[in-house]
Design a protein around this motif. Structure first.
Motif, PDB file in Angstrom:
ATOM      1  N   UNK A   1     -22.889   1.702 -10.617  1.00 58.21           N
ATOM      2  CA  UNK A   1     -22.639   1.820  -9.165  1.00 58.21           C
ATOM      3  C   UNK A   1     -21.136   1.685  -8.867  1.00 58.21           C
ATOM      4  N   UNK A   2     -20.487   0.757  -9.547  1.00 61.05           N
ATOM      5  CA  UNK A   2     -19.037   0.591  -9.377  1.00 61.05           C
ATOM      6  C   UNK A   2     -18.311   1.859  -9.827  1.00 61.05           C
ATOM      7  N   UNK A   3     -18.755   2.417 -10.945  1.00 60.78           N
ATOM      8  CA  UNK A   3     -18.134   3.618 -11.486  1.00 60.78           C
ATOM      9  C   UNK A   3     -18.249   4.788 -10.509  1.00 60.78           C
ATOM     10  N   UNK A   4     -19.398   4.938  -9.891  1.00 58.89           N
ATOM     11  CA  UNK A   4     -19.599   6.017  -8.920  1.00 58.89           C
ATOM     12  C   UNK A   4     -18.706   5.827  -7.697  1.00 58.89           C
ATOM     13  N   UNK A   5     -18.543   4.584  -7.260  1.00 59.66           N
ATOM     14  CA  UNK A   5     -17.675   4.300  -6.107  1.00 59.66           C
ATOM     15  C   UNK A   5     -16.221   4.652  -6.434  1.00 59.66           C
ATOM     16  N   UNK A   6     -15.790   4.355  -7.657  1.00 56.04           N
ATOM     17  CA  UNK A   6     -14.433   4.698  -8.074  1.00 56.04           C
ATOM     18  C   UNK A   6     -14.251   6.220  -8.154  1.00 56.04           C
ATOM     19  N   UNK A   7     -15.281   6.912  -8.594  1.00 54.66           N
ATOM     20  CA  UNK A   7     -15.234   8.378  -8.617  1.00 54.66           C
ATOM     21  C   UNK A   7     -14.961   8.933  -7.220  1.00 54.66           C
ATOM     22  N   UNK A   8     -15.677   8.419  -6.245  1.00 53.10           N
ATOM     23  CA  UNK A   8     -15.498   8.895  -4.872  1.00 53.10           C
ATOM     24  C   UNK A   8     -14.076   8.627  -4.386  1.00 53.10           C
ATOM     25  N   UNK A   9     -13.549   7.472  -4.760  1.00 55.53           N
ATOM     26  CA  UNK A   9     -12.183   7.136  -4.346  1.00 55.53           C
ATOM     27  C   UNK A   9     -11.175   8.103  -4.953  1.00 55.53           C
ATOM     28  N   UNK A  10     -11.384   8.440  -6.201  1.00 54.76           N
ATOM     29  CA  UNK A  10     -10.457   9.355  -6.874  1.00 54.76           C
ATOM     30  C   UNK A  10     -10.568  10.765  -6.288  1.00 54.76           C
ATOM     31  N   UNK A  11     -11.805  11.214  -6.052  1.00 56.39           N
ATOM     32  CA  UNK A  11     -12.008  12.582  -5.570  1.00 56.39           C
ATOM     33  C   UNK A  11     -11.678  12.742  -4.082  1.00 56.39           C
ATOM     34  N   UNK A  12     -11.576  11.635  -3.380  1.00 55.02           N
ATOM     35  CA  UNK A  12     -11.221  11.722  -1.956  1.00 55.02           C
ATOM     36  C   UNK A  12      -9.720  11.612  -1.736  1.00 55.02           C
ATOM     37  N   UNK A  13      -8.945  11.800  -2.790  1.00 55.76           N
ATOM     38  CA  UNK A  13      -7.485  11.747  -2.693  1.00 55.76           C
ATOM     39  C   UNK A  13      -6.980  12.759  -1.643  1.00 55.76           C
ATOM     40  N   UNK A  14      -6.258  12.300  -0.630  1.00 53.90           N
ATOM     41  CA  UNK A  14      -5.848  13.205   0.450  1.00 53.90           C
ATOM     42  C   UNK A  14      -4.777  14.199   0.041  1.00 53.90           C
ATOM     43  N   UNK A  15      -4.075  13.925  -1.045  1.00 54.32           N
ATOM     44  CA  UNK A  15      -2.977  14.809  -1.457  1.00 54.32           C
ATOM     45  C   UNK A  15      -3.227  15.337  -2.862  1.00 54.32           C
ATOM     46  N   UNK A  16      -3.717  16.568  -2.980  1.00 49.95           N
ATOM     47  CA  UNK A  16      -4.014  17.127  -4.298  1.00 49.95           C
ATOM     48  C   UNK A  16      -2.784  17.256  -5.194  1.00 49.95           C
ATOM     49  N   UNK A  17      -1.609  17.360  -4.605  1.00 53.28           N
ATOM     50  CA  UNK A  17      -0.396  17.531  -5.408  1.00 53.28           C
ATOM     51  C   UNK A  17       0.197  16.201  -5.862  1.00 53.28           C
ATOM     52  N   UNK A  18       0.089  15.192  -5.019  1.00 55.54           N
ATOM     53  CA  UNK A  18       0.617  13.873  -5.375  1.00 55.54           C
ATOM     54  C   UNK A  18      -0.535  12.974  -5.817  1.00 55.54           C
ATOM     55  N   UNK A  19      -0.613  12.747  -7.115  1.00 49.43           N
ATOM     56  CA  UNK A  19      -1.734  11.980  -7.657  1.00 49.43           C
ATOM     57  C   UNK A  19      -1.289  10.610  -8.165  1.00 49.43           C
ATOM     58  N   UNK A  20      -0.191  10.122  -7.627  1.00 45.07           N
ATOM     59  CA  UNK A  20       0.306   8.815  -8.063  1.00 45.07           C
ATOM     60  C   UNK A  20      -0.712   7.719  -7.779  1.00 45.07           C
ATOM     61  N   UNK A  21      -1.304   7.775  -6.601  1.00 42.19           N
ATOM     62  CA  UNK A  21      -2.271   6.742  -6.198  1.00 42.19           C
ATOM     63  C   UNK A  21      -3.508   6.723  -7.073  1.00 42.19           C
ATOM     64  N   UNK A  22      -4.059   7.917  -7.353  1.00 41.26           N
ATOM     65  CA  UNK A  22      -5.294   7.939  -8.150  1.00 41.26           C
ATOM     66  C   UNK A  22      -5.003   7.666  -9.627  1.00 41.26           C
ATOM     67  N   UNK A  23      -3.775   7.922 -10.069  1.00 36.70           N
ATOM     68  CA  UNK A  23      -3.416   7.548 -11.441  1.00 36.70           C
ATOM     69  C   UNK A  23      -3.430   6.037 -11.605  1.00 36.70           C
ATOM     70  N   UNK A  24      -2.872   5.375 -10.590  1.00 35.24           N
ATOM     71  CA  UNK A  24      -2.879   3.901 -10.622  1.00 35.24           C
ATOM     72  C   UNK A  24      -4.313   3.386 -10.597  1.00 35.24           C
ATOM     73  N   UNK A  25      -5.133   3.983  -9.726  1.00 31.89           N
ATOM     74  CA  UNK A  25      -6.540   3.577  -9.620  1.00 31.89           C
ATOM     75  C   UNK A  25      -7.281   3.830 -10.930  1.00 31.89           C
ATOM     76  N   UNK A  26      -7.016   4.983 -11.535  1.00 22.62           N
ATOM     77  CA  UNK A  26      -7.694   5.324 -12.787  1.00 22.62           C
ATOM     78  C   UNK A  26      -7.294   4.351 -13.903  1.00 22.62           C
ATOM     79  N   UNK A  27      -6.000   4.080 -14.010  1.00 22.47           N
ATOM     80  CA  UNK A  27      -5.517   3.199 -15.080  1.00 22.47           C
ATOM     81  C   UNK A  27      -5.940   1.750 -14.891  1.00 22.47           C
ATOM     82  N   UNK A  28      -5.960   1.307 -13.641  1.00 15.58           N
ATOM     83  CA  UNK A  28      -6.223  -0.111 -13.379  1.00 15.58           C
ATOM     84  C   UNK A  28      -7.713  -0.440 -13.283  1.00 15.58           C
ATOM     85  N   UNK A  29      -8.530   0.513 -12.802  1.00 19.12           N
ATOM     86  CA  UNK A  29      -9.937   0.195 -12.554  1.00 19.12           C
ATOM     87  C   UNK A  29     -10.924   1.124 -13.263  1.00 19.12           C
TER      88      UNK A  29
END
Length: 228
Positions: free
Chosen positions: A125-153
């Motif tokens: 369930x946690x993994x699915x929630x993180x997926x949604x967070x990554x895929x809801x990234x508002x900026x397809x070109x700037x992925x700095x935020x989701x990289x941090x999320x992916x690496x940290x969580x």
């Protein structure tokens, strides 16, 4: 006197034969029960251990595929899927995983197994929630935020899931070994029953020979008595 002696001997033989018959029936009932227990153990070994172990492998395989897709998306693989396409792929994997988990949950589970399964479902369930967070990234070109999320969580999430799957696999191995030992005990018990049946058959043979010999002796004595 001879008639009384003959009747007494026949009574002893009848009682002995009755006891032998009872023993044979009891051994047969025990043997039937052992065969049923053996069949039950082998069925459980297949349905509750071998098949679920295979399902766990497929679940792990699908998580590895999800991890590869997400990692490629986060790190801007030019040949990778866009967010909508990736969401569709991940949904298919998630549905397959849910189906396998539902099937796994319907098998016989020991206490440790059920605890690990509950932990696994929570981690998913946690993994699915993180997926949604990554895929809801508002900026397809700037992925700095989701990289941090992916690496940290997200990386930690996949490791937690892998750890729970590994624990469940170990339980499969442990319980499978116990079922194998139980089957071996049943086989040894069945072999013992077969040996007892053989011994009883030998006793019956000896008894029949003794009866025939005693009968011949009595006939000889009677003939000798009649001649005199």
């Amino acid at each position: 006197m001879k008639f009384a002696y003959s009747l007494k001997q026949k009574t002893k033989i009848a009682v002995l034969l009755f006891l032998i018959m009872v023993c044979i029936i009891l051994i047969r009932l025990l043997e039937d029960r052992s065969i049923k227990n053996m069949e039950k153990a082998f069925t459980s070994l297949y349905n509750d251990r071998l098949v679920p172990a295979t399902d766990l492998f497929y679940i792990a395989e699908k998580f590895y595929a999800k991890r590869y897709l997400l990692e490629a998306y986060v790190y801007n693989d030019q040949n990778h899927l866009n967010a909508a396409q990736l969401q569709l792929k991940l949904n298919n994997y998630n549905n397959d995983i849910d189906t396998l988990l539902f099937k796994y949950e319907k098998t016989f589970l020991v206490t440790n197994e059920r605890n690990y399964l509950n932990e696994l479902k929570y981690k998913i369930r946690i993994n699915k929630a993180l997926e949604k967070s990554i895929l809801s990234n508002p900026s397809p070109t700037d992925k700095t935020g989701i990289k941090i999320l992916y690496n940290s969580e997200m990386e930690a999430s996949f490791l937690d899931i892998s750890d729970r799957l590994s624990q469940l696999t170990k339980v499969q191995t442990t319980v499978g070994s116990q079922l194998r030992e139980e089957s071996q005990k049943i086989v040894r018990g069945t072999s013992l029953y077969s040996t007892l049946q053989l011994l009883i058959a030998i006793v019956i043979g000896v008894l029949i020979v003794s009866i025939l010999a005693a009968s011949n002796v009595m006939n000889i004595r009677n003939d000798h008595y009649n001649l005199n």
